[in-house]
Scaffold this motif. Structure first.
Motif, PDB file in Angstrom:
ATOM      1  N   ARG A 130     -21.550 -22.337  22.986  1.00  0.00           N
ATOM      2  CA  ARG A 130     -20.602 -21.574  23.810  1.00  0.00           C
ATOM      3  C   ARG A 130     -19.839 -20.578  22.941  1.00  0.00           C
ATOM      4  NH1 ARG A 130     -18.235 -25.942  27.139  1.00  0.00           N
ATOM      5  NH2 ARG A 130     -20.316 -25.822  28.073  1.00  0.00           N
ATOM      6  N   LEU A 131     -19.396 -21.027  21.781  1.00  0.00           N
ATOM      7  CA  LEU A 131     -18.675 -20.148  20.862  1.00  0.00           C
ATOM      8  C   LEU A 131     -19.599 -19.063  20.300  1.00  0.00           C
ATOM      9  CD1 LEU A 131     -16.562 -22.833  18.976  1.00  0.00           C
ATOM     10  CD2 LEU A 131     -15.661 -21.027  20.450  1.00  0.00           C
ATOM     11  N   ALA A 132     -20.853 -19.425  20.013  1.00  0.00           N
ATOM     12  CA  ALA A 132     -21.805 -18.440  19.487  1.00  0.00           C
ATOM     13  C   ALA A 132     -22.024 -17.315  20.493  1.00  0.00           C
ATOM     14  CB  ALA A 132     -23.118 -19.129  19.139  1.00  0.00           C
ATOM     15  N   ALA A 133     -22.049 -17.652  21.776  1.00  0.00           N
ATOM     16  CA  ALA A 133     -22.200 -16.620  22.810  1.00  0.00           C
ATOM     17  C   ALA A 133     -20.963 -15.725  22.872  1.00  0.00           C
ATOM     18  CB  ALA A 133     -22.451 -17.284  24.166  1.00  0.00           C
ATOM     19  N   ILE A 134     -19.788 -16.318  22.697  1.00  0.00           N
ATOM     20  CA  ILE A 134     -18.546 -15.538  22.720  1.00  0.00           C
ATOM     21  C   ILE A 134     -18.483 -14.595  21.524  1.00  0.00           C
ATOM     22  CG2 ILE A 134     -16.029 -15.700  22.460  1.00  0.00           C
ATOM     23  CD1 ILE A 134     -16.173 -18.294  24.133  1.00  0.00           C
ATOM     24  N   TYR A 135     -18.790 -15.131  20.345  1.00  0.00           N
ATOM     25  CA  TYR A 135     -18.652 -14.342  19.115  1.00  0.00           C
ATOM     26  C   TYR A 135     -19.906 -13.536  18.780  1.00  0.00           C
ATOM     27  CZ  TYR A 135     -14.252 -16.692  18.016  1.00  0.00           C
ATOM     28  OH  TYR A 135     -12.955 -17.155  18.043  1.00  0.00           O
ATOM     29  N   PRO A 177     -20.971 -12.588  10.409  1.00  0.00           N
ATOM     30  CA  PRO A 177     -22.277 -12.062   9.978  1.00  0.00           C
ATOM     31  C   PRO A 177     -22.162 -10.696   9.325  1.00  0.00           C
ATOM     32  CG  PRO A 177     -22.042 -11.897  12.359  1.00  0.00           C
ATOM     33  CD  PRO A 177     -20.864 -12.689  11.877  1.00  0.00           C
ATOM     34  N   HIS A 178     -20.998 -10.041   9.475  1.00  0.00           N
ATOM     35  CA  HIS A 178     -20.799  -8.712   8.883  1.00  0.00           C
ATOM     36  C   HIS A 178     -20.267  -8.797   7.459  1.00  0.00           C
ATOM     37  CE1 HIS A 178     -21.304  -7.128  12.970  1.00  0.00           C
ATOM     38  NE2 HIS A 178     -20.449  -8.050  13.361  1.00  0.00           N
ATOM     39  N   SER A 179     -19.867  -9.988   7.033  1.00  0.00           N
ATOM     40  CA  SER A 179     -19.244 -10.140   5.717  1.00  0.00           C
ATOM     41  C   SER A 179     -20.262  -9.954   4.595  1.00  0.00           C
ATOM     42  CB  SER A 179     -18.610 -11.527   5.605  1.00  0.00           C
ATOM     43  OG  SER A 179     -18.184 -11.781   4.276  1.00  0.00           O
ATOM     44  N   GLN A 216     -23.344 -16.235   0.956  1.00  0.00           N
ATOM     45  CA  GLN A 216     -22.648 -17.091  -0.012  1.00  0.00           C
ATOM     46  C   GLN A 216     -21.805 -18.138   0.697  1.00  0.00           C
ATOM     47  OE1 GLN A 216     -20.485 -14.799  -2.939  1.00  0.00           O
ATOM     48  NE2 GLN A 216     -19.033 -16.475  -3.299  1.00  0.00           N
ATOM     49  N   LEU A 217     -21.100 -17.726   1.754  1.00  0.00           N
ATOM     50  CA  LEU A 217     -20.257 -18.659   2.501  1.00  0.00           C
ATOM     51  C   LEU A 217     -21.092 -19.699   3.239  1.00  0.00           C
ATOM     52  CD1 LEU A 217     -17.669 -16.109   3.927  1.00  0.00           C
ATOM     53  CD2 LEU A 217     -17.177 -17.923   2.278  1.00  0.00           C
ATOM     54  N   ILE A 218     -22.199 -19.269   3.831  1.00  0.00           N
ATOM     55  CA  ILE A 218     -23.098 -20.205   4.507  1.00  0.00           C
ATOM     56  C   ILE A 218     -23.616 -21.245   3.517  1.00  0.00           C
ATOM     57  CG2 ILE A 218     -25.379 -20.418   5.568  1.00  0.00           C
ATOM     58  CD1 ILE A 218     -23.507 -19.464   7.625  1.00  0.00           C
ATOM     59  N   GLU A 268     -24.887 -16.390  15.195  1.00  0.00           N
ATOM     60  CA  GLU A 268     -25.754 -17.557  15.163  1.00  0.00           C
ATOM     61  C   GLU A 268     -24.923 -18.846  15.134  1.00  0.00           C
ATOM     62  OE1 GLU A 268     -29.076 -17.606  15.419  1.00  0.00           O
ATOM     63  OE2 GLU A 268     -28.914 -15.446  15.765  1.00  0.00           O
ATOM     64  N   PRO A 269     -25.386 -19.900  15.787  1.00  0.00           N
ATOM     65  CA  PRO A 269     -24.652 -21.171  15.754  1.00  0.00           C
ATOM     66  C   PRO A 269     -24.404 -21.677  14.338  1.00  0.00           C
ATOM     67  CG  PRO A 269     -26.321 -21.222  17.474  1.00  0.00           C
ATOM     68  CD  PRO A 269     -26.538 -19.957  16.707  1.00  0.00           C
ATOM     69  N   GLU A 270     -25.290 -21.365  13.414  1.00  0.00           N
ATOM     70  CA  GLU A 270     -25.137 -21.842  12.038  1.00  0.00           C
ATOM     71  C   GLU A 270     -23.849 -21.329  11.400  1.00  0.00           C
ATOM     72  OE1 GLU A 270     -27.925 -22.116   8.029  1.00  0.00           O
ATOM     73  OE2 GLU A 270     -27.968 -20.290   9.240  1.00  0.00           O
ATOM     74  N   ALA A 271     -23.335 -20.213  11.901  1.00  0.00           N
ATOM     75  CA  ALA A 271     -22.126 -19.616  11.323  1.00  0.00           C
ATOM     76  C   ALA A 271     -20.848 -20.275  11.822  1.00  0.00           C
ATOM     77  CB  ALA A 271     -22.080 -18.123  11.639  1.00  0.00           C
ATOM     78  N   ILE A 272     -20.953 -21.250  12.733  1.00  0.00           N
ATOM     79  CA  ILE A 272     -19.787 -21.855  13.381  1.00  0.00           C
ATOM     80  C   ILE A 272     -19.676 -23.314  13.012  1.00  0.00           C
ATOM     81  CG2 ILE A 272     -18.728 -22.416  15.609  1.00  0.00           C
ATOM     82  CD1 ILE A 272     -20.174 -19.982  16.765  1.00  0.00           C
TER      83      ILE A 272
END
Length: 494
Positions: free
Chosen positions: A173-178, A328-330, A335-337, A181-185
């Motif tokens: 749900r958050l991935a759709a809002i933002y 995803p723009h960073s 590195q953060l992932i 990719e779900p992996e980033a959340i």
């Protein structure tokens, strides 16, 4: 017996003191229906405190959590002196982090980890108790009331598969809002726990550098890096030249901003400030709790976005949760992932809380636009009332408008100041026939003298920052707009 419908039957009169908001054993807010109640609460008046049937979870121990803490103290009462405290955590990792914090802050004190009913309590002597309390409040990593209810045998443990499924649904749900990719959340036990996670990831390379917060802060967003990490500096002047000078002199580990700020609902020029930070290889962390990811899009400018899902995302007021999104723009995204994979969060979002969060957020895409519209309408009507001096709302901020998504609104929050100052604010607050207490984002309207609750011991400082103590903050709910305005008009006219 059915729960009290707080939209139709709000907790606003003196006899409602201490009633949970909402009418639930896991409510995160509590009724402080009169101005005198707010002062008594801040002054730790025993009559006021004794009437509270719950408490905002990070500002004290929920009754269920307190019962668990008491049992842990009883188990260790032979080895710990009177005046010791106990702080339940969901697992040993979080409790150990709290213990290490106490040892750094109070090396002459004594702490102990006590396992009880599957949870881990940090037991601290009187010397370490202030540090233990600060870590509990500012990190938001403590055990939730639902975890405590299971540990005490009041509730049955939820099916772990149901919890995992709920977490997956919320992340999608958050991935759709933002639009990422779900992996980033990642999900966390509170919004502050999500900020703690963000600071872990960005400060890991150099844990000795402080952070820089720009704009008037939500109290714990500033206190967390100050108390638990390497410190934080606050910059109220958000002009580009001032920001550039602060970045060059401080060389912070990160810049932290709120979109918009609380309670004045102002927004910095995020594009300009992020560019200045990134030119110096400094990541930017944004809090979009008040703006809501459905309304604003900070990801193109920042590196991490954290949010308190407790508020308008869940909308229920009976579950504590937070999210962290790695942009995803960073330039540091990969590195953060990778860092997130290698270093698991200290505490997950518990199964029971995840299930409630998933259920509450199913209608978020429908509910938040309604909250947006109701808040905008109330702000316009308050501006027209002769008793109102100023109304603060994000629609007045050009910098906020630059972050709005197509079709996005402004969130559920507004603040206003009365021409009669503190004396009139007290009268209006007492007369308002809506729920009164901390927190925001609920389906029922919730009003509080925010500055008194958040900055009671530093009111002169807040005033110097342009934030008066008599400001009334309103989280607008889903009441019928004409009925809601009638209640405000009656209080203002009185």
């Amino acid at each position: 017996m059915s729960a009290r419908d707080l939209r139709r039957d709000p907790c606003w009169q003196a006899g409602d003191l201490g009633h949970p908001l909402p009418d639930s054993p896991h409510a995160v807010s509590v009724a402080l229906p009169t101005w005198r109640d707010v002062i008594a609460y801040e002054e730790n008046d025993p009559n006021c405190r004794g009437a509270l049937r719950t408490v905002y979870p990070r500002f004290g121990l929920h009754p269920l959590v307190a019962a668990l803490a008491s049992q842990a103290l009883q188990q260790t009462n032979t080895s710990f002196p009177q005046g010791s405290s106990s702080w339940p955590y969901p697992n040993r990792a979080a409790a150990t982090a709290a213990q290490m914090h106490c040892r750094r802050q109070r090396s002459n004190g004594t702490t102990h980890l006590e396992t009880i009913h599957g949870l881990t309590c940090l037991v601290a002597d009187a010397i370490c108790t202030p540090a233990a309390k600060a870590f509990w409040q500012h990190t938001g990593l403590g055990a939730s009331s639902r975890l405590a209810a299971v540990a005490l045998g009041h509730d049955t443990a939820p099916d772990p598969e149901d919890g995992a499924s709920a977490r997956c649904s919320v992340v999608r749900r958050l991935a759709a809002i933002y639009d990422c990719e779900p992996e980033a959340i990642s999900l966390h036990p509170s919004g502050m726990a999500a900020l703690h996670r963000a600071l872990e990831l960005v400060c890991d390379a150099d844990p000795t550098r402080p952070v820089l917060q720009i704009g008037f802060p939500y109290v714990d967003v500033l206190k967390l890096p100050q108390m638990v990490f390497a410190g934080a500096e606050l910059l109220l002047d958000d002009r580009a030249a001032s920001v550039q000078s602060a970045l060059d002199s401080l060389r912070p580990a990160a810049v932290v901003v709120e979109v918009p700020s609380n309670p004045l609902l102002r927004c910095i020029d995020l594009a300009v400030i992020a560019k200045l930070a990134h030119q110096r290889n400094i990541p930017v962390i944004a809090d979009d709790t008040i703006g809501s990811g459905l309304n604003v899009d900070a990801l193109p400018h920042v590196d991490l976005v954290f949010s308190s899902l407790t508020k308008s995302f869940a909308g229920r007021g009976d579950v504590l949760a937070g999210s962290l999104v790695l942009s995803p723009h960073s330039r540091w995204h990969a590195q953060l992932i990778d860092a997130a994979r290698q270093r698991p969060p200290l505490a997950p979002l518990a199964d029971g809380d995840a299930t409630v969060l998933e259920q509450g957020s199913r209608d978020v895409a429908d509910r938040i636009p309604r909250l947006n519209a109701n808040t905008l309408l109330l702000a316009a009507r308050l501006r027209q009332h002769p008793a109102v001096a100023r109304v603060f709302h994000p629609a007045d901020c050009e910098n906020f408008r630059q972050l709005q998504r197509p079709g996005g609104g402004h969130g559920c929050l507004l603040s206003f100041e009365l021409k009669g100052g503190s004396e009139q604010a007290q009268r209006v607050y007492d007369a308002l026939a809506v729920c009164k207490g901390p927190s925001l984002g609920t389906a029922f309207t919730l009003v509080c003298p925010y500055v008194l609750l958040a900055h009671y011991k530093e009111l002169p400082w807040a005033a110097r920052c342009g934030v008066p103590s008599h400001l009334l903050r309103v989280s607008v709910g889903l009441e019928e707009p004409e009925e809601l305005w009638r209640r405000f008009q009656q209080a203002l006219d009185a």
